[in-house]
Every structure is written in C-alpha cells, then in structure tokens.
Design a protein around this motif. Sequence first.
Motif, PDB file in Angstrom:
ATOM      1  N   GLY A 242       1.053   0.588   5.383  1.00 41.87           N
ATOM      2  CA  GLY A 242      -0.048   1.355   5.962  1.00 41.87           C
ATOM      3  C   GLY A 242      -1.110   1.743   4.960  1.00 41.87           C
ATOM      4  O   GLY A 242      -2.294   1.759   5.281  1.00 41.87           O
ATOM      5  N   LEU A 243      -0.735   2.048   3.722  1.00 38.97           N
ATOM      6  CA  LEU A 243      -1.701   2.547   2.732  1.00 38.97           C
ATOM      7  C   LEU A 243      -2.536   1.414   2.127  1.00 38.97           C
ATOM      8  O   LEU A 243      -3.762   1.507   2.054  1.00 38.97           O
ATOM      9  N   THR A 244      -1.895   0.345   1.729  1.00 40.49           N
ATOM     10  CA  THR A 244      -2.600  -0.709   0.982  1.00 40.49           C
ATOM     11  C   THR A 244      -2.972  -1.909   1.834  1.00 40.49           C
ATOM     12  O   THR A 244      -3.792  -2.730   1.426  1.00 40.49           O
TER      13      THR A 244
ATOM     14  N   ILE B 123       5.850  -5.190 -10.320  1.00 38.47           N
ATOM     15  CA  ILE B 123       4.763  -4.494 -11.028  1.00 38.47           C
ATOM     16  C   ILE B 123       4.897  -2.996 -10.759  1.00 38.47           C
ATOM     17  O   ILE B 123       5.005  -2.593  -9.601  1.00 38.47           O
ATOM     18  N   ASP B 124       4.833  -2.192 -11.823  1.00 36.76           N
ATOM     19  CA  ASP B 124       4.979  -0.739 -11.640  1.00 36.76           C
ATOM     20  C   ASP B 124       3.863  -0.025 -12.398  1.00 36.76           C
ATOM     21  O   ASP B 124       3.569  -0.352 -13.556  1.00 36.76           O
ATOM     22  N   LEU B 125       3.193   0.923 -11.697  1.00 35.24           N
ATOM     23  CA  LEU B 125       2.125   1.673 -12.375  1.00 35.24           C
ATOM     24  C   LEU B 125       2.744   2.547 -13.462  1.00 35.24           C
ATOM     25  O   LEU B 125       3.826   3.124 -13.282  1.00 35.24           O
TER      26      LEU B 125
ATOM     27  N   VAL C  90      -6.040  11.265  -4.633  1.00 30.63           N
ATOM     28  CA  VAL C  90      -6.634  10.358  -5.626  1.00 30.63           C
ATOM     29  C   VAL C  90      -5.597   9.285  -5.983  1.00 30.63           C
ATOM     30  O   VAL C  90      -5.908   8.092  -6.121  1.00 30.63           O
ATOM     31  N   GLY C  91      -4.334   9.704  -6.093  1.00 27.77           N
ATOM     32  CA  GLY C  91      -3.248   8.738  -6.368  1.00 27.77           C
ATOM     33  C   GLY C  91      -3.193   7.657  -5.298  1.00 27.77           C
ATOM     34  O   GLY C  91      -3.032   6.463  -5.607  1.00 27.77           O
ATOM     35  N   ASP C  92      -3.379   8.068  -4.038  1.00 25.75           N
ATOM     36  CA  ASP C  92      -3.382   7.074  -2.951  1.00 25.75           C
ATOM     37  C   ASP C  92      -4.500   6.048  -3.156  1.00 25.75           C
ATOM     38  O   ASP C  92      -4.319   4.853  -2.914  1.00 25.75           O
TER      39      ASP C  92
ATOM     40  N   GLY D 124       6.799   3.133  -3.068  1.00 26.95           N
ATOM     41  CA  GLY D 124       6.146   4.074  -3.987  1.00 26.95           C
ATOM     42  C   GLY D 124       5.032   3.406  -4.758  1.00 26.95           C
ATOM     43  O   GLY D 124       4.092   2.842  -4.186  1.00 26.95           O
ATOM     44  N   GLU D 125       5.140   3.470  -6.116  1.00 26.63           N
ATOM     45  CA  GLU D 125       4.093   2.854  -6.941  1.00 26.63           C
ATOM     46  C   GLU D 125       4.590   1.546  -7.539  1.00 26.63           C
ATOM     47  O   GLU D 125       4.115   1.099  -8.579  1.00 26.63           O
ATOM     48  N   GLU D 126       5.527   0.919  -6.836  1.00 26.88           N
ATOM     49  CA  GLU D 126       6.050  -0.365  -7.312  1.00 26.88           C
ATOM     50  C   GLU D 126       5.616  -1.494  -6.365  1.00 26.88           C
ATOM     51  O   GLU D 126       5.682  -1.347  -5.145  1.00 26.88           O
TER      52      GLU D 126
ATOM     53  N   GLY E  14       7.161   0.131 -24.275  1.00 25.95           N
ATOM     54  CA  GLY E  14       5.936   0.905 -24.439  1.00 25.95           C
ATOM     55  C   GLY E  14       4.944   0.739 -23.306  1.00 25.95           C
ATOM     56  O   GLY E  14       3.815   1.197 -23.375  1.00 25.95           O
ATOM     57  N   ARG E  15       5.324   0.027 -22.197  1.00 29.22           N
ATOM     58  CA  ARG E  15       4.495  -0.139 -20.993  1.00 29.22           C
ATOM     59  C   ARG E  15       3.266  -1.022 -21.266  1.00 29.22           C
ATOM     60  O   ARG E  15       3.119  -1.552 -22.347  1.00 29.22           O
ATOM     61  N   ASP E  16       2.396  -1.173 -20.203  1.00 28.66           N
ATOM     62  CA  ASP E  16       1.152  -1.950 -20.320  1.00 28.66           C
ATOM     63  C   ASP E  16       1.418  -3.357 -20.863  1.00 28.66           C
ATOM     64  O   ASP E  16       0.759  -3.800 -21.805  1.00 28.66           O
TER      65      ASP E  16
END
Length: 458
Positions: free
Chosen positions: A299-301, A328-330, A344-346, A371-373, A440-442
Amino acid sequence: MTIDGIRFNAVVVRSFIVFSQAVGWLLVLVSLAMLLAWGSGVEPLRGVLRQDDCMRAGAAVGFLLAGAALLLGRTRPRAGFLLSLLLALFGAVELLQYALGMDGPGWRWLEGRLPEWADRPSGRTTELAALAFVLLGAVGMAVALKRAVWLREACAIAVIVIAMAASASYGLVLAGDSANLLRRLPVMTAGALLLLVLGWMASAPTTGLTRIAVADSPGGAFARRLILPALLLPVLLTFFFKMVQSQLGMSESLALSLAAVTDGGVVAAMILWVAFLLDRSERQRRVVLALSRDANADGLTGLANRRAFDAALAGILRDRGAVALLMIDLDRFKSFNDEFGHLVGDGILRETGQLLRAEVRPRDLVARYGGEEFAILLPDSDALRAERVGQRIVAAFRGYGWVQRPVTVSVGGAVARPGDTPETLLRRADAALYRSKEAGRDRCTFDDWLPDFPSASA
Ligand SMILES: Nc1nc2c(ncn2[C@@H]2O[C@H](COP(=O)(O)OP(=O)(O)OP(=O)(O)O)[C@@H](O)[C@H]2O)c(=O)[nH]1
C-alpha cells in the motif's frame, strides 16, 4: 476437465454423451419398428406407414445403420466407422439411382418377396434423405477417425439445414399452405435426421463446434441456452404467422412482413441479452483484476508485497531455478524516524521504491519485504550481473538528493544454487546483508559461496 486450454463442464459433457446414446437407441428401435411394419404389414404401424409424413422403409434402413453406429462408435470406433461407411454407401447408391433415372429396382424386387399387404408404400429413400445419409455417413466416419473436424462440422450443418428446411415447410403445410417446398422429405425423417445429427455432434462433445456448448465459461452458457431457440424460433414464428394469416384472412405479404419483423426482434433481443451478460462479466473481471492487484501490492510504495514476492520466488525456483536475489535494508532508519517523524519516514520508503525500480529491468521483481527492508528478484541473472545491480543501487542512494539528510542502504545478494528452496536462498542473501551491516553499512556484499567472487564493498 481442461483440453487445449478450454475448461469443460463435466456434467454437461456427460449429459451430451448420454443424449447421443439415447438418440442411438431411439433411432434403432423406431427404425426396427418401421421395417417390421413395412415388411409384415402389422397394425397399427401399417396405418402410420401409409401417411405421407412417415419415414420410408429406406430411411429406416439408414437410421438403423446410423443409430447402431452412434451406439457402438463410442466404445468401438472401428465398428462405428464401418457402419457409417455402409450408411454413406447406401445413401450414395440411392442417390445414384435417382441421378440415372432408375425407379428403385432393388426395392421393387424386395417388395415382390415380402408378404402382400394393400397399399404398401414404396420403400425407396427420398433424394434428400439419401443425400443426408451420405453426409451423415461422412460425419460418423470423421468422428470414428477423430479427423477432418471442420469437414465433419460442415456436413453436420448441411444436414441441419436440410432437416430444418423440411420441418419449416411442413409447418407451412400444417398452417394451411398447400405448397410444401420439400415434400420429398417426410417430416418424421426430417425430425429423425435432426436428432441424429445432434446426436453425432454430442457424441464427441469436446471437439468441433460442440465444444463451445460444453465449455465451462460464459460462452458455453450462452451457447447452451441460445442455440436451440435460435434454430427453432424462426421456424415456429413463420408457422405462427402463416396460421394467423389463414385464420384471420390476412394478406400473405403482411404475414411475411410480420414474421420477418418478429424474427429480427427476437435476434436483436438475443444479441442484447448476450451483450448485457458480456458487459457484466467484463465488469466483474475488472473488479477481480483490481482486487488481485491490491492483494499483491504494498500500500505505501506500490511495489509487490511480501505475498507476491514469496509466490514469485517459489515459482521461479520451481520453473527455472536461474535467479539472483538482492535484499536491501535502509541504514539507521530508526534514527531517521525518531528525528523527522514517521510521516517523513514513509516518504523515504516511497522514494526508496522509486529508486530501486529505476535501477532494474522491467521484468525484475522489486518488493517491499517488510518494514524498511526490500527485496529484488533478478531472473536469469548470474552473480556478476546481480553484484553490479547491487553496487548501482548503493551508489544511487548515495548520489540522490535527499532533503532531510543522506540516506544509505545495505545490500546482500545471493544466486540460486541447484536444489535451493526459497528459505535457503533467502537465508544466504540475509546473511550477506548482515555482513554488509557488520562491515559498516552503505555497501553491497555477495554470498561468498562463489570462490572467485569476493565480497564487494563500496
Ligand atoms: N516511517 C516508517 N518507518 C517504518 C516502517 N516500517 C518500519 N519502519 C521503521 O524502520 C525502523 C527499523 O529500525 P531497525 O530495525 O532498528 O533498523 P535501523 O534503524 O534501520 O538500523 P540498521 O538496519 O541496523 O541499519 C523502525 O524504526 C521502524 O519503525 C514504515 O512503514 N514507515
């Protein structure tokens, strides 16, 4: 049951076959009775035989062969073929005699050897019945051989036309018109021909034109409901108006005009009804489509949701097996939410969806895993290509003009190995993602089962 992509209604298929067998039995019994009456002159059949509209002995021979072919043909195609061949030959011999101007010497010879009875009608088959037997013999042979479906249907339609024209002209006679267009085909023979041809068509219901009538679909339902009325109504209406004409002394042209107008009205009403049902089923189809789209979308994306992703992954592994998976994870999204708020997160999640879509091919599946994955399925992709896509995604997030503050992602990838299940592949991609986070992410890390494929980092 489904054949060539058409789903058939099993109950209708069975009832068509039962109908064809019932027609076979009926024709065998009736023709035997007619032959017995013609040979011996037994009452009351003898009285029936003398009437003009009764089938002739020759027609009874044809119907006996055809009925037997219909009965035996289902389980013994060879017997069905031979009997149909005999029927066609019988019809051809009768026709040939008409063509050569012969007066049926065989029948006269036979009559001379049978017990005498007064006013025995000629046994000779009429021309039209003989022609119909040739055509029906061809139908029976084609059914037995399971070949030449369109020729078979063309012969069947020709017999229907002959039988319907005879019935219509008989209707006109009943209604008071002296000119019987087809006096050469007694109405009992015409009726039996119609039954027989429908019996043949029903005997192989999943082939030819009949398959439309047994399909488990709106088209099948239309055909079952409309074919008989469409065949019979014009005949009945013509009969009705002829009756009205003779009873009320109406002019013939007025009666014909009324019949034509009513026929047209009936056809138009049928078309309207079909159009209405088609329209309704199209609207239902659109609702179902929209519902299934909703059921599979996040629904969101607007991306595929977890359900659609799971189904697609299972399907690809089952069918082809060649697929790469990226998880992929933020990064540190919790702190983003804490700092700027959930709304704003949405927005960030929505932009993430667009960024991911922009980095892959149209046939790759991008899903919000939860979630954010996010997860991406890359069909027919090797580790090299998938790694490149992963790196491109990391770079795209880094280079994007984020409003609040930079957003980065960690990516983990894996390529399906032979024998992989959705769980094993997901576990390896997740493990690679975990290593990206740990490092270390990114960055994008790939499952390290490939020996010369080092974990890549940005
Ligand atoms: N705005 C918004 N936030 C969501 C949604 N779904 C999950 N989240 C948030 O995503 C965050 C995930 O946080 P964590 O799992 O702790 O991970 P993280 O902060 O991203 O840290 P790392 O993954 O370790 O980099 C939580 O704060 C969730 O509330 C959503 O639909 N909208």
